[in-house]
Design a protein around this motif. Structure first.
Motif, short mmCIF file in Angstrom:
data_model
loop_
_atom_site.label_atom_id
_atom_site.label_comp_id
_atom_site.label_asym_id
_atom_site.label_seq_id
_atom_site.Cartn_x
_atom_site.Cartn_y
_atom_site.Cartn_z
N HIS A 149 -5.39 5.99 3.08
CA HIS A 149 -4.75 6.11 4.39
C HIS A 149 -5.80 6.12 5.51
CE1 HIS A 149 -0.64 6.46 3.13
NE2 HIS A 149 -0.92 7.44 2.30
N GLY A 150 -6.96 6.67 5.21
CA GLY A 150 -8.05 6.69 6.19
C GLY A 150 -8.47 5.29 6.61
N VAL A 151 -8.44 4.36 5.66
CA VAL A 151 -8.82 2.98 5.97
C VAL A 151 -7.82 2.38 6.95
CG1 VAL A 151 -9.09 0.64 5.04
CG2 VAL A 151 -10.05 2.60 3.80
N THR A 152 -6.54 2.48 6.64
CA THR A 152 -5.53 1.78 7.44
C THR A 152 -5.05 2.57 8.65
OG1 THR A 152 -3.82 2.58 5.93
CG2 THR A 152 -4.68 0.36 5.55
N LEU A 153 -5.12 3.88 8.63
CA LEU A 153 -4.55 4.67 9.74
C LEU A 153 -5.59 5.29 10.67
CD1 LEU A 153 -1.70 6.50 7.80
CD2 LEU A 153 -1.53 4.44 9.19
N ASP A 154 -6.75 5.64 10.15
CA ASP A 154 -7.72 6.40 10.95
C ASP A 154 -8.89 5.59 11.47
OD1 ASP A 154 -6.14 8.62 10.44
OD2 ASP A 154 -7.33 9.26 8.72
N GLU B 191 -5.74 9.98 0.33
CA GLU B 191 -6.26 10.33 1.66
C GLU B 191 -7.22 9.27 2.17
OE1 GLU B 191 -9.57 13.47 3.15
OE2 GLU B 191 -7.97 14.32 1.92
N LYS B 192 -8.13 8.81 1.31
CA LYS B 192 -9.11 7.80 1.72
C LYS B 192 -8.45 6.45 1.97
CE LYS B 192 -12.50 10.66 1.57
NZ LYS B 192 -13.08 11.14 2.80
N LYS C 118 -6.47 16.37 -8.05
CA LYS C 118 -7.31 16.48 -6.85
C LYS C 118 -7.91 15.12 -6.49
CE LYS C 118 -11.45 18.86 -5.23
NZ LYS C 118 -12.56 19.73 -5.61
N LEU C 119 -8.39 14.39 -7.49
CA LEU C 119 -8.97 13.07 -7.24
C LEU C 119 -7.93 12.08 -6.75
CD1 LEU C 119 -11.44 12.80 -10.25
CD2 LEU C 119 -12.03 13.04 -7.83
N LEU C 120 -6.72 12.16 -7.27
CA LEU C 120 -5.64 11.28 -6.82
C LEU C 120 -5.29 11.57 -5.36
CD1 LEU C 120 -3.42 11.37 -10.01
CD2 LEU C 120 -4.59 9.36 -9.10
N GLN D 111 0.83 -1.20 0.00
CA GLN D 111 0.00 0.00 0.00
C GLN D 111 0.87 1.25 0.00
OE1 GLN D 111 -1.86 1.43 3.55
NE2 GLN D 111 -3.73 2.04 2.46
N ARG D 112 1.90 1.28 0.84
CA ARG D 112 2.79 2.44 0.91
C ARG D 112 3.44 2.72 -0.43
NH1 ARG D 112 7.49 4.01 0.49
NH2 ARG D 112 8.34 1.95 0.17
N GLN D 113 3.92 1.65 -1.08
CA GLN D 113 4.59 1.80 -2.37
C GLN D 113 3.62 2.31 -3.43
OE1 GLN D 113 8.00 1.37 -3.03
NE2 GLN D 113 7.36 2.43 -4.87
N ALA D 114 2.41 1.77 -3.43
CA ALA D 114 1.41 2.22 -4.40
C ALA D 114 1.06 3.69 -4.18
CB ALA D 114 0.15 1.36 -4.31
N MET D 115 0.92 4.11 -2.93
CA MET D 115 0.60 5.51 -2.64
C MET D 115 1.75 6.43 -3.06
SD MET D 115 -2.45 5.42 -1.57
CE MET D 115 -2.95 3.80 -2.11
N GLU D 116 2.97 5.95 -2.86
CA GLU D 116 4.14 6.73 -3.29
C GLU D 116 4.16 6.86 -4.81
OE1 GLU D 116 8.81 5.79 -3.43
OE2 GLU D 116 7.97 5.82 -1.40
#
Length: 182
Positions: A141-146, A138-139, A131-133, A110-115
């Motif tokens: 990261h919201g799943v895994t972090l928030d 953000e969403k 903006k959509l990217l 996930q981290r690599q894909a987000m990078e």
């Protein structure tokens, strides 16, 4: 000095050669003009070929970037989905958020894909897509972090799916535009 008789004699000897001399001068001028026009046409043609080549290269770059971006978004969605499934399983087992230990390979994916998405979004020339990217990242990261509860996980994942659909729709439209030459 030449007197008028001498001058007349010189002119009389040159008179038969004047048409030939004049023809040579006119022929040379026409040849120079034709050469100039040919070179000018060649330069314009080469400029058009160069411009077309640059445009083709730009389109190829845009298409390749969009395809790589689409793949990165897909990898990010897949990795976040795997993390989500692990987290919901742990929550269903009654474990608290602090005990939700996710497979590190899935988090790294996930981290690599987000990078990759972040880096590739710098190539995008469409503000809406950027903006959509950003919203998608953000969403994700919201799943895994928030998310701390099962209902937060569910809501975060639903929001991620909405962001995923929106970003993929724009990427697909832009890819179709590249193929169609828009």
């Amino acid at each position: 000095m030449l007197d008028s008789c001498s001058l007349s004699a010189v002119l009389d000897t040159l008179t038969p050669a004047l048409p030939s001399l004049l023809g040579t001068l006119i022929g040379g001028a026409v040849t120079l003009f034709a050469t100039y026009m040919t070179a000018r046409y060649q330069n314009k043609l080469e400029d058009k070929i160069l411009a077309a080549s640059r445009e083709d290269e730009r389109k190829r770059f845009e298409r390749d970037s969009l395809v790589r971006l689409q793949e990165a978004v897909q990898r990010g969605m897949r990795a976040t989905g795997k993390c989500y499934l692990q987290m919901t399983k742990l929550a269903a087992e009654g474990k608290e958020w602090a005990e939700w230990i996710i497979d590190s390979a899935d988090l790294e994916m996930q981290r690599q894909a987000m990078e990759d998405i972040l880096l590739l979004s710098c190539r995008a020339d469409d503000a809406e897509l950027v903006k959509l990217l950003s919203l998608f990242r953000e969403k994700a990261h919201g799943v895994t972090l928030d998310s701390r509860t099962c209902s937060q996980l569910f809501d975060s994942m639903r929001e991620l799916f909405e962001a995923y659909d929106a970003v993929m729709e724009v990427i697909n439209e832009k890819l179709i535009g590249c193929v169609e030459g828009r």
